[in-house]
Design a protein around this motif. Structure first.
Motif, mmCIF file in Angstrom:
data_model
loop_
_atom_site.group_PDB
_atom_site.id
_atom_site.type_symbol
_atom_site.label_atom_id
_atom_site.label_comp_id
_atom_site.label_asym_id
_atom_site.label_seq_id
_atom_site.Cartn_x
_atom_site.Cartn_y
_atom_site.Cartn_z
ATOM 1 N N THR A 91 0.832 -1.202 0.000
ATOM 2 C CA THR A 91 0.000 0.000 0.000
ATOM 3 C C THR A 91 0.866 1.251 0.000
ATOM 4 N N LYS A 92 1.927 1.206 0.767
ATOM 5 C CA LYS A 92 2.817 2.372 0.818
ATOM 6 C C LYS A 92 3.414 2.661 -0.550
ATOM 7 N N VAL A 93 3.854 1.589 -1.204
ATOM 8 C CA VAL A 93 4.438 1.775 -2.533
ATOM 9 C C VAL A 93 3.401 2.335 -3.491
ATOM 10 N N GLN A 134 -4.333 1.574 7.578
ATOM 11 C CA GLN A 134 -4.119 2.781 8.375
ATOM 12 C C GLN A 134 -2.638 2.925 8.736
ATOM 13 N N ALA A 135 -2.005 1.788 9.000
ATOM 14 C CA ALA A 135 -0.579 1.818 9.346
ATOM 15 C C ALA A 135 0.241 2.326 8.165
ATOM 16 N N ALA A 136 -0.138 1.908 6.953
ATOM 17 C CA ALA A 136 0.571 2.378 5.768
ATOM 18 C C ALA A 136 0.505 3.896 5.690
ATOM 19 N N TYR A 137 -0.699 4.431 5.891
ATOM 20 C CA TYR A 137 -0.857 5.882 5.834
ATOM 21 C C TYR A 137 -0.081 6.575 6.939
ATOM 22 N N ASP A 143 6.944 9.620 7.688
ATOM 23 C CA ASP A 143 8.093 9.859 6.823
ATOM 24 C C ASP A 143 8.126 11.310 6.371
ATOM 25 N N LEU A 144 6.958 11.785 5.940
ATOM 26 C CA LEU A 144 6.882 13.156 5.432
ATOM 27 C C LEU A 144 7.174 14.152 6.554
ATOM 28 N N ALA A 145 6.626 13.889 7.721
ATOM 29 C CA ALA A 145 6.848 14.781 8.859
ATOM 30 C C ALA A 145 8.325 14.815 9.223
ATOM 31 N N GLU A 146 8.950 13.664 9.140
ATOM 32 C CA GLU A 146 10.373 13.565 9.452
ATOM 33 C C GLU A 146 11.199 14.395 8.458
ATOM 34 N N ARG A 147 10.814 14.275 7.194
ATOM 35 C CA ARG A 147 11.560 14.990 6.166
ATOM 36 C C ARG A 147 11.335 16.494 6.269
ATOM 37 N N ARG A 165 -1.576 16.298 6.524
ATOM 38 C CA ARG A 165 -2.846 15.631 6.215
ATOM 39 C C ARG A 165 -3.311 15.979 4.810
ATOM 40 N N ASN A 166 -3.067 17.226 4.411
ATOM 41 C CA ASN A 166 -3.471 17.617 3.058
ATOM 42 C C ASN A 166 -2.593 16.963 2.007
ATOM 43 N N ALA A 167 -1.336 16.752 2.342
ATOM 44 C CA ALA A 167 -0.433 16.131 1.380
ATOM 45 C C ALA A 167 -0.730 14.643 1.239
ATOM 46 N N ILE A 168 -1.052 14.002 2.356
ATOM 47 C CA ILE A 168 -1.375 12.573 2.319
ATOM 48 C C ILE A 168 -2.725 12.362 2.994
ATOM 49 N N PRO A 169 -3.787 12.618 2.277
ATOM 50 C CA PRO A 169 -5.093 12.426 2.909
ATOM 51 C C PRO A 169 -5.434 10.938 3.025
ATOM 52 N N LEU A 170 -6.032 10.599 4.115
ATOM 53 C CA LEU A 170 -6.418 9.208 4.323
ATOM 54 C C LEU A 170 -7.774 8.974 3.673
ATOM 55 N N ILE A 171 -7.737 8.278 2.571
ATOM 56 C CA ILE A 171 -9.002 8.001 1.885
ATOM 57 C C ILE A 171 -9.180 6.493 1.804
#
Lengths: 184, 155
Positions: A91-93, A134-137, A143-147, A165-171
């Motif tokens: 899912t992450k990929v 949910q874990a994937a998200y 990762d994004l927050a870290e970067r 959240r806007n960059a990676i919305p959980l849908i």
């Protein structure tokens, strides 16, 4: 005079020695009855109810990550039988699409995970699948927050969280379940 | 040096236990505050699944609970052995959900009603049929924030 001395001999202090015992008794009672709030769970937001079926034909196929769970608790992801161990990484990929593959999501904002299960699917399996998605998200958000900010998502402030959240919305869209399997 | 040695040689005074009740009371108050008395007897067997992505449920007063599972043995003659839903302290059907939610909602002052969550405490062996029926009923009733109750997974 004798009377007075008798009263003098009476101590006018209550013996507090047994106070501890009484407190202990109460303490033990509360210890036994306490169930330390272990109320934890996976938060989810349901979509508002609408009578008409959502139109999914508008979606591009590459953006939809379909996950099917059947009544035998088997997992079909994008037409392929997989196991739950691979679900999170796949899912992450898919969402991130690091190699810009044409069959994966154009952007994390456009990715949609479609989850469909059967009425005979076990709740345990369903929740495990939901948990992995949910874990994937949340890993992607971390990762994004870290970067971006150099810290984990949960330590970000309100504004930073909103950006992420806007960059990676959980849908995660859930379809009406099929009814092939046996219910209990 | 002799001075010190002499001092140590003396009997040390007994530790005062006068503050013991206070300490115990402190513990007592802690547990009294932490304790949540169960308001409903649970009539269904619920073993929640394990998961990793857990959130804490805060503000207990804003949470209402729906239990789903097999009825416990002593209720099986009445309720059967299939998975049932329990609202409050009785077995219920899907049509009872809106009233149940409304009853809970009226107890909460208006400003906080947006934060009401429904905690689904569902047994791991239940099939999804009843769960998705409940979810549909919740959606129809406008209760959209839910929480699938789960235990933390220990590796």
């Amino acid at each position: 005079m004798a009377k007075k001395s008798a009263r003098d001999r009476m101590s006018n202090e209550v013996n507090a020695g047994s106070m501890a015992d009484i407190a202990f008794l109460l303490l033990i009672f509360f210890l036994v009855t306490t169930t330390i709030a272990e109320d934890k769970g996976i938060l989810a937001k349901l979509p508002p109810w609408s009578e008409d079926e959502p139109d999914i034909t508008k979606l591009k196929k590459r953006n939809v990550y379909s996950v099917l769970v059947n009544a035998d608790d088997q997992l079909l992801v994008r037409g392929e039988l997989t196991s739950i161990e691979n679900l999170k990484d796949d899912t992450k990929v898919f969402i991130n699409n690091p190699d810009d593959r044409p069959d994966m999501a154009e952007a994390p904002t456009k990715a949609i995970v479609s989850l469909k299960h059967d009425r005979g699917t076990k709740y345990n399996t369903y929740l495990n699948v939901y948990n992995e998605l949910q874990a994937a998200y949340s890993e992607l958000r971390n990762d994004l927050a870290e970067r971006k900010y150099g810290k984990l998502y949960e330590y970000c402030d309100r504004e930073q969280r909103k950006t992420i959240r806007n960059a990676i919305p959980l849908i995660i869209s859930e379809a009406e379940p099929s009814s092939f399997g046996e219910e209990n | 040096m002799a001075k010190f040695a002499r001092k140590r040689g003396k009997d040390s005074p007994a530790i005062s236990t006068a503050s013991l009740p206070d300490i115990i009371f402190m513990l007592l108050f802690f547990f009294m505050v932490v304790t949540v008395m169960r308001d409903a007897t649970i009539m269904v067997d619920v073993v929640t699944p394990k998961a990793t992505e857990l959130d804490k449920l805060e503000k207990k007063s804003l949470v209402n609970y729906i239990y789903v599972g097999k009825p416990k043995e002593k209720y099986q003659t009445k309720a059967g052995t299939n998975a049932r839903m329990q609202l409050g302290d009785k077995f219920a059907t899907l049509s009872d959900i809106p009233l149940f939610l409304e009853k809970h909602r009226t107890k909460i002052n208006e400003g906080q009603r947006g934060g009401i969550k429904t905690s689904l405490r569902v047994d791991e062996d239940v099939t999804m049929g009843i769960v998705s029926d409940i979810k549909t009923a919740l959606r129809k009733a406008g209760q959209l924030l839910i929480n699938y109750s789960a235990k933390p997974k220990t590796e």
